[in-house]
Design an enzyme around this catalytic site. Structure first.
Site, PDB file in Angstrom:
ATOM      1  N   THR A  44      -2.130 -10.894 -46.112  1.00 18.98           N
ATOM      2  CA  THR A  44      -2.997 -12.065 -45.993  1.00 18.98           C
ATOM      3  C   THR A  44      -3.259 -12.743 -47.331  1.00 18.98           C
ATOM      4  O   THR A  44      -3.520 -13.940 -47.364  1.00 18.98           O
ATOM      5  CB  THR A  44      -4.334 -11.708 -45.316  1.00 18.98           C
ATOM      6  OG1 THR A  44      -4.965 -10.654 -46.052  1.00 18.98           O
ATOM      7  CG2 THR A  44      -4.112 -11.276 -43.876  1.00 18.98           C
ATOM      8  N   CYS A  45      -3.211 -12.005 -48.431  1.00 19.87           N
ATOM      9  CA  CYS A  45      -3.429 -12.622 -49.748  1.00 19.87           C
ATOM     10  C   CYS A  45      -2.355 -13.665 -50.054  1.00 19.87           C
ATOM     11  O   CYS A  45      -2.594 -14.602 -50.797  1.00 19.87           O
ATOM     12  CB  CYS A  45      -3.419 -11.563 -50.855  1.00 19.87           C
ATOM     13  SG  CYS A  45      -4.749 -10.372 -50.717  1.00 19.87           S
TER      14      CYS A  45
END
Length: 181
Positions: A147-148
């Site tokens: 997700t980063c």
């Protein structure tokens, strides 16, 4: 002293994050629970709650597809790879809720930026395009998200049915708090 440094750091963090705003946080929660009773909230996980409160986004697949990058095993073939074609076919077959869950799985949020996928941001605030990263099936059987970086690691499946089954399972299982590794 050095002996109680961990306890000191824990207490300081606790105070800075919660203690100094405790009265305001309590009032905010009381107001929130006036609108939505606390027992009702316990049946939802954070992702379901986001979808309930924010609603299902209208996801423009054309914009999403045009602002996607390809890496890993897809470096050379990119969007013309069979697996990438199957991925987008599966996404097109999904209903709006499942698309929102996929977006949430990969980016951490179901929301689409108001100016579209071209300005999708990572957790550092910099623009990070949605990325489909091809990996060998031997390294991971199921898709996994970073997700980063707004990146999904997508194994090189042999057929569309296998991709669809594993993708939907991965997206659904993350909502329950279970991880597939």
């Amino acid at each position: 002293t050095g002996d109680n440094l961990p306890e000191y750091m824990e207490a300081t963090l606790q105070y800075k994050m919660m203690g100094r705003v405790k009265p305001q946080l309590n009032e905010l929660l009381l107001g929130f629970f006036d609108v939505i009773p606390e027992p009702i909230l316990t049946i939802f996980d954070f992702q379901e709650l986001e979808l309930l409160m924010c609603g299902l986004p209208e996801i423009d697949l054309h914009d999403w597809r045009n602002n996607t990058e390809y890496s890993g095993e897809f470096d050379r073939g990119g969007a013309s790879s069979d697996v990438v074609s199957w991925f987008w076919e599966v996404v097109e077959e999904m209903d709006q809720e499942m698309r929102a869950r996929l977006l949430q799985f990969v980016t951490g949020t179901s929301g689409v930026p108001s100016r579209g996928f071209a300005v999708l941001q990572g957790n550092d605030g910099n623009v990070r395009k949605f990325t489909v990263h091809g990996i060998e099936v031997g390294s991971c059987l199921y898709p996994r998200a970073h997700t980063c970086f707004n990146r999904i690691d997508l194994p090189m499946y042999d057929d569309k049915a296998d991709l669809k089954q594993k993708l939907e399972l991965a997206v659904t299982m993350v909502a329950t708090g279970f991880d597939i590794e």
